[in-house]
Design an enzyme around this catalytic site. Sequence first.
Site, PDB file in Angstrom:
ATOM      1  N   HIS A  93      -4.594  32.256  14.025  1.00 18.10           N
ATOM      2  CA  HIS A  93      -4.090  33.150  14.492  1.00 18.10           C
ATOM      3  C   HIS A  93      -4.331  34.529  14.082  1.00 18.10           C
ATOM      4  O   HIS A  93      -4.517  34.513  12.888  1.00 18.10           O
ATOM      5  CB  HIS A  93      -2.743  33.095  14.423  1.00 18.10           C
ATOM      6  CG  HIS A  93      -1.477  34.068  14.874  1.00 18.10           C
ATOM      7  ND1 HIS A  93      -1.072  35.048  14.817  1.00 18.10           N
ATOM      8  CD2 HIS A  93      -0.566  33.903  16.537  1.00 18.10           C
ATOM      9  CE1 HIS A  93      -0.101  35.707  15.495  1.00 18.10           C
ATOM     10  NE2 HIS A  93      -0.536  35.266  16.690  1.00 18.10           N
ATOM     11  N   GLU A 141      -6.143  37.065  21.989  1.00 11.93           N
ATOM     12  CA  GLU A 141      -5.416  37.644  21.803  1.00 11.93           C
ATOM     13  C   GLU A 141      -5.628  39.561  21.643  1.00 11.93           C
ATOM     14  O   GLU A 141      -5.989  39.573  20.342  1.00 11.93           O
ATOM     15  CB  GLU A 141      -4.433  37.220  20.613  1.00 11.93           C
ATOM     16  CG  GLU A 141      -3.973  35.928  20.269  1.00 11.93           C
ATOM     17  CD  GLU A 141      -3.293  35.619  18.864  1.00 11.93           C
ATOM     18  OE1 GLU A 141      -1.891  35.991  19.134  1.00 11.93           O
ATOM     19  OE2 GLU A 141      -3.587  35.502  18.005  1.00 11.93           O
TER      20      GLU A 141
END
Lengths: 222, 222, 222, 222
Positions: A93, A141
Amino acid sequence: MSQVVILINLKTYGEGLGRNAHRIAGAAETVASESGALIGVCPQMVDLHPLAHHFNVPVYAQHVDGFAQGAATGHTSAESIRLAGAVGSLINHSERRLNLAEIDASVRACEKNGLTSVVCTNNVATSAAAAALNPSYVAIEPPELIGSGISVAKADPGIIQGSVDAIRRVSDDVRILTGAGIQSGDCVRIATELGTDGVLLASSVVKADDPEVVLRDLVSQL
Amino acid sequence: MSQVVILINLKTYGEGLGRNAHRIAGAAETVASESGALIGVCPQMVDLHPLAHHFNVPVYAQHVDGFAQGAATGHTSAESIRLAGAVGSLINHSERRLNLAEIDASVRACEKNGLTSVVCTNNVATSAAAAALNPSYVAIEPPELIGSGISVAKADPGIIQGSVDAIRRVSDDVRILTGAGIQSGDCVRIATELGTDGVLLASSVVKADDPEVVLRDLVSQL
Amino acid sequence: MSQVVILINLKTYGEGLGRNAHRIAGAAETVASESGALIGVCPQMVDLHPLAHHFNVPVYAQHVDGFAQGAATGHTSAESIRLAGAVGSLINHSERRLNLAEIDASVRACEKNGLTSVVCTNNVATSAAAAALNPSYVAIEPPELIGSGISVAKADPGIIQGSVDAIRRVSDDVRILTGAGIQSGDCVRIATELGTDGVLLASSVVKADDPEVVLRDLVSQL
Amino acid sequence: MSQVVILINLKTYGEGLGRNAHRIAGAAETVASESGALIGVCPQMVDLHPLAHHFNVPVYAQHVDGFAQGAATGHTSAESIRLAGAVGSLINHSERRLNLAEIDASVRACEKNGLTSVVCTNNVATSAAAAALNPSYVAIEPPELIGSGISVAKADPGIIQGSVDAIRRVSDDVRILTGAGIQSGDCVRIATELGTDGVLLASSVVKADDPEVVLRDLVSQL
């Protein structure tokens, strides 16, 4: 078409910890049951076990270390999250980036433990690179969309489209999530129209006054 | 066939610093001229400028930071190594690993500055992932061969072959180096027979009593 | 009172690289000579050698690795910066933070190589901790002042005063720099009145149209 | 004299996960009750909650992030481990090192949440530096003793003695643990004679056929 996936990242928000995590998992269970969508939650490590045991929702860790073999104090082994009841984990992430060898090791550790691996990426090139590691999912993302208030429903979706194309040149199998800019049912529908299998999102659900209302909106156009 | 590449990583060895770096660069210049091989050296940062200016050999940095934009104290910008006379840089060496977004940024910064990018990897999957970032070179350094005394000439070359195959499924263009287990001319020949464009090596040249002798052996079977 | 120290961190600014670094080093040489202040420059690695040899100013690296022993590709050994002509190095700058064992190793490597060590810290507690490692200097960079446009001449200097007091409880010997919020001669004077031996600053000199003018202002009240 | 502390770090050993963690916590509860020693266990994150609720032993996390405020996916907030029932956390273990600002932030986050902070260090200088951050404990883990099979009972205890002295020059309050080289009751006794408040150990308990037998030996000379 396959089941649309909605992953809710609880991050380290107070609104997503302990009792609050339970509230969100309960909402996910309810809306998943109503809609047929696959709605998963990614809580902090300490909440993996209680959520996995109290709710009928798939629970994912936010991070897992592939190299956590025996003497890795303070790290998270794939075996530990599996024993806690997790079905998978986010990997790399943007708030917990790993080096390339570590990402590969985490994906392999998930494979070995029967866990779903969700590798997060930040642009077209890194999405293709992640796909080459053959994880279960790549979650794109784009930093220009994270926490921007810009939704993919309104912004130029070129980066998502470009990432999907680049991933498909590397792998036909890996599934893909749109990992930023998701705020409404419109966004989820557009994410799927762009060729992704669902979405990864955080604050819009976690910080909502009523997560169930937001989740119902997210699945409203499926 | 294209020109075989031999990159000598001086690491932070005392035997590869200052005057010693000059000695190795001089040997590289001599043997390259004799053999027609492309022999490059990767010195410590402070030696980039003197080596690039005193020798007719391509000089590479050992590391470059793609995100070094303005306020990045202690980092190395691509612009700085270009101004010093480097023609490229190693990226993500096993002793200086970067996260995936950083590797991509370093490759892009090299592109923008007209520098050759050499991304190091550790196995089949990460080699394919690196190739998806479209660098100039992928240098495969299987940890089981690094500093092992095992040469690819004798060991099972399956990991090199497997990496070459995986890279080629992702990219036809990226060039490939065998980055470990290189000790002799046999090794260099086998590395090229396995489909790689040359080798990246360190201690066998840097720590040699006479680097010129070792380099002459390395190119002896081309 | 001892000689006031002004360290100019060129960071990775284009305005502080190559020819521009030379211009700033030249200004430092001129103003140091006029004023009697010790004015040092911290360029990128590739500029250490040229600046150290072309100017009569002390040159510092922006970072040094204490553990860079032999096989540490992409790292910076203390020996390499000493050979390049540096007299010292910043360590643990907020843009290049190190773990505690690494900071200690870098300080020890500087000691061993006769280099001045300047450990950067971010608050009262970390300043005391850094002092316990016995470096040459602790440079206090409160994040609330970095790049804020707030000068210590006008802001509440409590954090500097508190850090000086905490450092003095641990060590009488370590010298101290005020590492943020320095914009004028007023700021330098106040920094010394607060018990620090000088300042560490960056953009206000590096990005100035005429660095010599800014430097002259900085030393104007000594 | 104050209560002797024995902290058992379960690391990521399979022998210290899930049911095995329960077995060790049970042994700790039994031997603590018999001996009056404070025996704590440091399990993986997923085991914090079950161990804290099923056993009457103090449970510590192996790591905690001080900067985990809201949007820190994959990190561990102090609030999360407190809610799980932990009474404290290791910080900066040699297998999970943090930069100086992070160590300080983790110690402060523990303070704010009423948690005991145990900062691990590797030598005399870093022990003094850690003490300057004012944690609850400093645990000294000399790398030359870790996993060496050398016990402090037999090795030269100079590094422990030197660290205790250096810590005491900085702080009278911080408690101290001997964090390596502990294999028997002799070692625990010597650790306390050297001025430390107890020990931090791992494999000798975790990998024991019968942890209760080992623990009984460890407290046998108190």
